[in-house]
Structures are given as C-alpha cells and as structure tokens.
Motif scaffolding. Structure first.
Motif, PDB file in Angstrom:
ATOM      1  N   ILE A 120       0.830  -1.207   0.000  1.00 27.07           N
ATOM      2  CA  ILE A 120       0.000   0.000   0.000  1.00 27.07           C
ATOM      3  C   ILE A 120       0.864   1.258   0.000  1.00 27.07           C
ATOM      4  O   ILE A 120       0.566   2.239  -0.695  1.00 27.07           O
ATOM      5  N   THR A 121       1.959   1.250   0.772  1.00 25.30           N
ATOM      6  CA  THR A 121       2.848   2.413   0.806  1.00 25.30           C
ATOM      7  C   THR A 121       3.466   2.671  -0.559  1.00 25.30           C
ATOM      8  O   THR A 121       3.551   3.818  -1.011  1.00 25.30           O
ATOM      9  N   ALA A 122       3.914   1.610  -1.220  1.00 28.17           N
ATOM     10  CA  ALA A 122       4.513   1.768  -2.551  1.00 28.17           C
ATOM     11  C   ALA A 122       3.483   2.311  -3.540  1.00 28.17           C
ATOM     12  O   ALA A 122       3.799   3.165  -4.378  1.00 28.17           O
ATOM     13  N   TYR A 123       2.245   1.828  -3.439  1.00 28.43           N
ATOM     14  CA  TYR A 123       1.195   2.308  -4.342  1.00 28.43           C
ATOM     15  C   TYR A 123       0.914   3.789  -4.096  1.00 28.43           C
ATOM     16  O   TYR A 123       0.798   4.580  -5.039  1.00 28.43           O
ATOM     17  N   GLN A 124       0.803   4.168  -2.814  1.00 27.53           N
ATOM     18  CA  GLN A 124       0.539   5.574  -2.502  1.00 27.53           C
ATOM     19  C   GLN A 124       1.681   6.469  -2.980  1.00 27.53           C
ATOM     20  O   GLN A 124       1.458   7.562  -3.495  1.00 27.53           O
ATOM     21  N   ARG A 125       2.915   5.993  -2.827  1.00 27.12           N
ATOM     22  CA  ARG A 125       4.053   6.778  -3.283  1.00 27.12           C
ATOM     23  C   ARG A 125       4.033   6.913  -4.808  1.00 27.12           C
ATOM     24  O   ARG A 125       4.369   7.963  -5.354  1.00 27.12           O
ATOM     25  N   ALA A 126       3.631   5.849  -5.494  1.00 23.62           N
ATOM     26  CA  ALA A 126       3.537   5.898  -6.960  1.00 23.62           C
ATOM     27  C   ALA A 126       2.508   6.932  -7.393  1.00 23.62           C
ATOM     28  O   ALA A 126       2.694   7.643  -8.393  1.00 23.62           O
ATOM     29  N   GLN A 127       1.386   7.030  -6.651  1.00 27.38           N
ATOM     30  CA  GLN A 127       0.357   8.005  -6.992  1.00 27.38           C
ATOM     31  C   GLN A 127       0.827   9.431  -6.726  1.00 27.38           C
ATOM     32  O   GLN A 127       0.509  10.349  -7.482  1.00 27.38           O
ATOM     33  N   PHE A 128       1.607   9.595  -5.669  1.00 25.10           N
ATOM     34  CA  PHE A 128       2.092  10.928  -5.326  1.00 25.10           C
ATOM     35  C   PHE A 128       3.170  11.383  -6.298  1.00 25.10           C
ATOM     36  O   PHE A 128       3.249  12.556  -6.652  1.00 25.10           O
ATOM     37  N   GLY A 129       4.011  10.448  -6.771  1.00 23.46           N
ATOM     38  CA  GLY A 129       5.069  10.770  -7.722  1.00 23.46           C
ATOM     39  C   GLY A 129       6.242  11.444  -7.053  1.00 23.46           C
ATOM     40  O   GLY A 129       6.494  11.293  -5.852  1.00 23.46           O
ATOM     41  N   GLY A 130       6.997  12.191  -7.814  1.00 21.89           N
ATOM     42  CA  GLY A 130       8.168  12.872  -7.296  1.00 21.89           C
ATOM     43  C   GLY A 130       9.447  12.384  -7.959  1.00 21.89           C
ATOM     44  O   GLY A 130       9.467  11.385  -8.690  1.00 21.89           O
ATOM     45  N   PRO A 131      10.575  13.061  -7.713  1.00 21.20           N
ATOM     46  CA  PRO A 131      11.841  12.714  -8.383  1.00 21.20           C
ATOM     47  C   PRO A 131      12.305  11.291  -8.092  1.00 21.20           C
ATOM     48  O   PRO A 131      12.818  10.616  -8.984  1.00 21.20           O
ATOM     49  N   GLN A 132      12.152  10.818  -6.835  1.00 15.19           N
ATOM     50  CA  GLN A 132      12.626   9.473  -6.519  1.00 15.19           C
ATOM     51  C   GLN A 132      11.844   8.419  -7.289  1.00 15.19           C
ATOM     52  O   GLN A 132      12.422   7.480  -7.836  1.00 15.19           O
ATOM     53  N   ASN A 139      15.085   3.722 -14.214  1.00 10.78           N
ATOM     54  CA  ASN A 139      16.340   2.969 -14.192  1.00 10.78           C
ATOM     55  C   ASN A 139      16.193   1.504 -13.835  1.00 10.78           C
ATOM     56  O   ASN A 139      17.097   0.709 -14.119  1.00 10.78           O
ATOM     57  N   HIS A 140      15.102   1.129 -13.204  1.00  7.62           N
ATOM     58  CA  HIS A 140      14.960  -0.266 -12.787  1.00  7.62           C
ATOM     59  C   HIS A 140      14.463  -1.117 -13.946  1.00  7.62           C
ATOM     60  O   HIS A 140      13.545  -0.702 -14.671  1.00  7.62           O
ATOM     61  N   PRO A 141      15.053  -2.318 -14.170  1.00  5.84           N
ATOM     62  CA  PRO A 141      14.617  -3.156 -15.303  1.00  5.84           C
ATOM     63  C   PRO A 141      13.165  -3.583 -15.217  1.00  5.84           C
ATOM     64  O   PRO A 141      12.555  -3.914 -16.231  1.00  5.84           O
ATOM     65  N   GLN A 142      12.574  -3.582 -14.035  1.00  5.39           N
ATOM     66  CA  GLN A 142      11.168  -3.930 -13.873  1.00  5.39           C
ATOM     67  C   GLN A 142      10.273  -2.694 -13.816  1.00  5.39           C
ATOM     68  O   GLN A 142       9.093  -2.808 -13.487  1.00  5.39           O
ATOM     69  N   GLY A 143      10.839  -1.528 -14.110  1.00  3.47           N
ATOM     70  CA  GLY A 143      10.039  -0.314 -14.164  1.00  3.47           C
ATOM     71  C   GLY A 143       9.372   0.012 -12.834  1.00  3.47           C
ATOM     72  O   GLY A 143      10.031   0.095 -11.795  1.00  3.47           O
ATOM     73  N   MET A 144       8.044   0.183 -12.873  1.00  2.00           N
ATOM     74  CA  MET A 144       7.301   0.588 -11.692  1.00  2.00           C
ATOM     75  C   MET A 144       7.453  -0.402 -10.548  1.00  2.00           C
ATOM     76  O   MET A 144       7.443  -0.019  -9.374  1.00  2.00           O
ATOM     77  N   ARG A 145       7.607  -1.681 -10.843  1.00  2.00           N
ATOM     78  CA  ARG A 145       7.745  -2.674  -9.772  1.00  2.00           C
ATOM     79  C   ARG A 145       8.972  -2.420  -8.898  1.00  2.00           C
ATOM     80  O   ARG A 145       9.024  -2.843  -7.748  1.00  2.00           O
ATOM     81  N   GLY A 146       9.985  -1.765  -9.465  1.00  2.19           N
ATOM     82  CA  GLY A 146      11.184  -1.488  -8.674  1.00  2.19           C
ATOM     83  C   GLY A 146      10.887  -0.673  -7.436  1.00  2.19           C
ATOM     84  O   GLY A 146      11.638  -0.730  -6.448  1.00  2.19           O
ATOM     85  N   LEU A 147       9.787   0.093  -7.457  1.00  4.76           N
ATOM     86  CA  LEU A 147       9.423   0.896  -6.293  1.00  4.76           C
ATOM     87  C   LEU A 147       9.092   0.009  -5.098  1.00  4.76           C
ATOM     88  O   LEU A 147       9.308   0.399  -3.941  1.00  4.76           O
TER      89      LEU A 147
END
Length: 434
Positions: A120-132, A139-147
């Motif tokens: 849930i934290t990773a999903y919320q961070r993905a929705q918020f976005g930002g430089p990180q 840069n991660h080979p798995q794209g969004m999953r790297g989060l």
C-alpha cells in the motif's frame, strides 16, 4: 509521472473497447486449444454465464475496502487480479503469491500486515510521484515494480546506495598516487567501499539485443510526458522517436487485449499462462531469428509450416497467440512476443505485422534492420483511401496510420509524406483444420 501512468492506462483501455467485442465475436465459448502437445488448455466462457462472486457473510465494509485497496495496488504493479471487488478469491490469492515471491517473501497467498503495508505504501508513493519515483521507474529493469523493493528495504531499515543511471554508469576517477608512508609497518586496510548496484545482472530478457522493452517504454513514456503528449503528424521532428511512441502504445494494447482473454479462462493466472507460453520459445526461436535475415514473405513461409504442424484450428491458434503475445510482453520475453505476432500475421491478421516491424526498427528482440522494418510496417497498415474489412490491430484515428507511414519514410531516408504506398500482397492464410 503519475499522470502519465494514468494517461497510458486510459489509452490502452480505449483501444481495448473494440477488442473485447472482437474477442467475444471470434471466440465466444470456443476452446483455446493446446499448442503442440497441449501447452495451453482452457476454455473461454461468455462472461454473462459466469457466476458472480459475492462477499462472504459477516465481512465488514471496512474489510472489503482494505481488500479493494490491496487489489488496486496489485493491479498497479502488474500482478493482475482483475477488477477490485473487495473479495480476495483465487485470482487475488495468486496475485498476492506473485507479489510475495517478487519481494522474497513466503508465497502463501495471504498477506502479513508488513507485506500489506509495503504494498500500500509503494502504491501511494507511486500516486504521489516525485523525483525518486521517476528515477526508480526510469532505471529499474522492472520499471514501476522497482518501487516495491525500495519501499521494502526502507521499511526493513536496509541501507541502499543511491540509484545509478544504468545506461551510463559512472566510471571510477583515477586517483593521484599516494605519498610513500613514513612508517615501515603496512598501513591498515581501508574499509571496503559499498558495491555499486547492478540492475542488469541477468535480469534483462529483451532477446537478441539484450534490451528490456519494458524499461525502454518507461523511458519513452517519461520523454513523452515531458514533451506534453504524443507526437502528431504536424509536429514530428524525430521519426524514430515517433515510432517508439507508437511501438510502446501498441505493446500496451497487446497486453490489455491478452489480459481480457485470460480473464475468461477459468483458473488461469498470469503466472500459469507465462509458464505455459514458455513452452513456445524453443519452437519459435528459429522463426524470430530469421526476421532480421530474410524478407517478410520468406519469414511467413517458415511460420506457415509451424501453423500447419500445430494441429490446431485457426481460431484456437489465434486465441492462444493473442494470450502469449500479451504474456511475452508482460514478462519481457521477446521471442514469445514476436513469435506470437508472426503466428497472427500468418493466420491472415496482417495488422499484427506492425509489431515485428517496430522490433526490427528499434533493434529490440532482434537485430536492427530498418529496410526489413519498413517492409513489415507498410504491409501492416492500409493504404491511404483503401477500404478494408479487416479489424485493425490498434483501433484509432486514421492519422495514426499516416503518422507511422510518414515516420517510416523519414527513418529510412525518404521524404516524409502522408501518402501510403501501394497495398502489400495479401498475407498467407492457414487452412482451418477440424
């Protein structure tokens, strides 16, 4: 970045709307047969005849909302569990198991509180976005999953070195020679420097070129977002990048189309489908390898022998190819993805030839051959003003076809033009076996 993710999802959903109607009309309740020895066996059922699931008695609305949040997050990170309905059934348990396996947790199908918090934290961070988030996705080979791995390590207190641009690793700088020590005793060894992370240590499965298409499309999406939207015919200045955008859009559509079919196969999960489609890889390798060595008609002649030897009806084989095309792109297995597209072209669906054309144009999953790429792309798109009854691979405005054809002209050294060439020869078609 969050807005871009939703834009791409919305585009794929819009493109898929006509695909579902076509899939139901073509397949209905037909069997998706086994490929060469029964690799894929299942049935596609009319969704109207499938019993709806209801929540168990005694489940509170709060619990159902928690379950919906979990399902939404799993879907966002490509652990497909279907529509979030607040019921953690078999498909949701399978998605949870895949998520757990990806992060190294025991694959129980039941989330611990810590595992749920990471998700849930990773999903919320993905929705918020930002430089990180942008940096990890790029840069991660798995794209969004790297989060997910970043959030897991943070919550475990694991120290992570800064993310390094994988495409341009920083070379160590030479150091000036140290002055000779005064003392005769050997100085104590300095502490070992932290290892630089290697995000491409055997994880990219992009085929012959070794390029991950998922990572490639993540980068394309970032540039498209910074440009304010997709390239249009009147604003095109870089034909190769315009083709890259349409390539990644077609990939998203192919994934969504296959997922809509998998949802109709009882008991199927993305993991089980991927395992079964894996059996196609050794059978398709020769045909995929010939893509950069032979012209289009010779490649299709070779694939025709595979089609005839499969022992499947054209309808069953086409349905299986659509599913494995989607699975190949989801797992970044270019041999399965390209090979499945070749099967569909051989069965008479010439519009799927756009995909091999893009792979040849960009050199992903096969050697780069832009002359062959132009042949495939031009043959996959209807000529200007031509009337056709064939269902397009990617439904959309006619301007998309004109954009691709103009970009092909520009990429191969010709003058950029909106006029399409003469119609390509009719594709080879396979007989329907009983």
């Amino acid at each position: 970045m969050s807005r871009k993710i939703f834009t791409t999802t919305a585009l794929a959903a819009t493109l898929l709307s006509t695909s579902v109607e076509r899939a139901q009309a073509d397949f209905g309740d037909a069997l998706v047969g086994g490929i060469v020895g029964g690799v894929i066996v299942g049935a596609i059922h009319d969704r109207n005849h499938r019993p709806s699931r209801s929540a168990p008695r005694g489940v509170s609305s709060a619990s159902r909302q928690l379950a919906r949040d979990v399902q939404t997050a799993l879907n966002h990170f490509y652990f497909n569990v279907g529509a979030p309905d607040g019921v953690l059934g078999r498909q949701s348990r399978a998605g949870i198991s895949q998520y757990q396996a990806y992060l190294g947790f025991p694959s129980t199908g039941d989330l611990s509180e810590f595992e749920r918090q990471v998700l849930i934290t990773a999903y919320q961070r993905a929705q918020f976005g930002g430089p990180q988030v942008t940096q990890v996705v790029a840069n991660h080979p798995q794209g969004m999953r790297g989060l997910l791995t970043v959030v897991r390590d943070e919550m475990l207190g694991v120290s992570r070195p800064p993310v390094v641009e994988a495409a341009a690793p920083v070379a160590p700088q030479p150091q000036a020679p140290a002055p000779a020590p005064v003392q005769t005793a050997a100085p104590a060894a300095p502490p070992a420097a932290p290892a630089v992370p290697n995000f491409f240590n055997g994880q990219a499965t992009g085929g012959a070129s070794g390029v991950s298409l998922a990572s490639h499309c993540n980068r394309v999406a970032l540039v498209t977002s910074s440009n304010g939207g997709y390239t249009e015919l009147g604003t095109m200045t870089d034909p190769i990048f315009a083709l890259n955008e349409q390539f990644c859009l077609a990939r998203s559509y192919a994934i969504a189309e296959g997922e809509s079919l998998v949802a109709q196969v009882p008991g199927a999960t993305p993991q089980s489908i991927a395992q079964q489609c894996q059996g196609l890889e050794p059978l398709l390798q020769t045909h995929v390898a010939s893509l950069s060595l032979q012209p289009r008609n010779l490649v299709l002649q070779g694939v025709m022998q595979f089609v005839l030897n499969s022992g499947m009806t054209s309808t069953d084989l086409a349905g299986t190819a659509r599913i494995c095309l989607s699975s190949g792109y989801l797992t970044d297995n270019m041999t399965i993805a390209i090979g499945s597209a070749l099967i569909l072209v051989t069965l008479g669906e010439a519009s799927y030839g756009e995909l091999p054309g893009h792979h040849l144009m960009q050199g992903i999953g096969t050697a780069q051959q832009r002359d062959f790429a132009a042949e495939w792309l031009r043959a996959s798109l209807p000529s200007a003003g031509a009337t056709t009854t064939e269902v397009s691979f990617t439904p959309g405005p006619e301007s998309r076809n004109a954009l691709i054809l103009a970009a092909v002209d520009g990429a191969t050294g010709g003058a950029v033009s909106v006029t399409a060439p003469a119609p390509a020869p009719a594709p080879v078609t396979a007989p329907v076996t009983k």
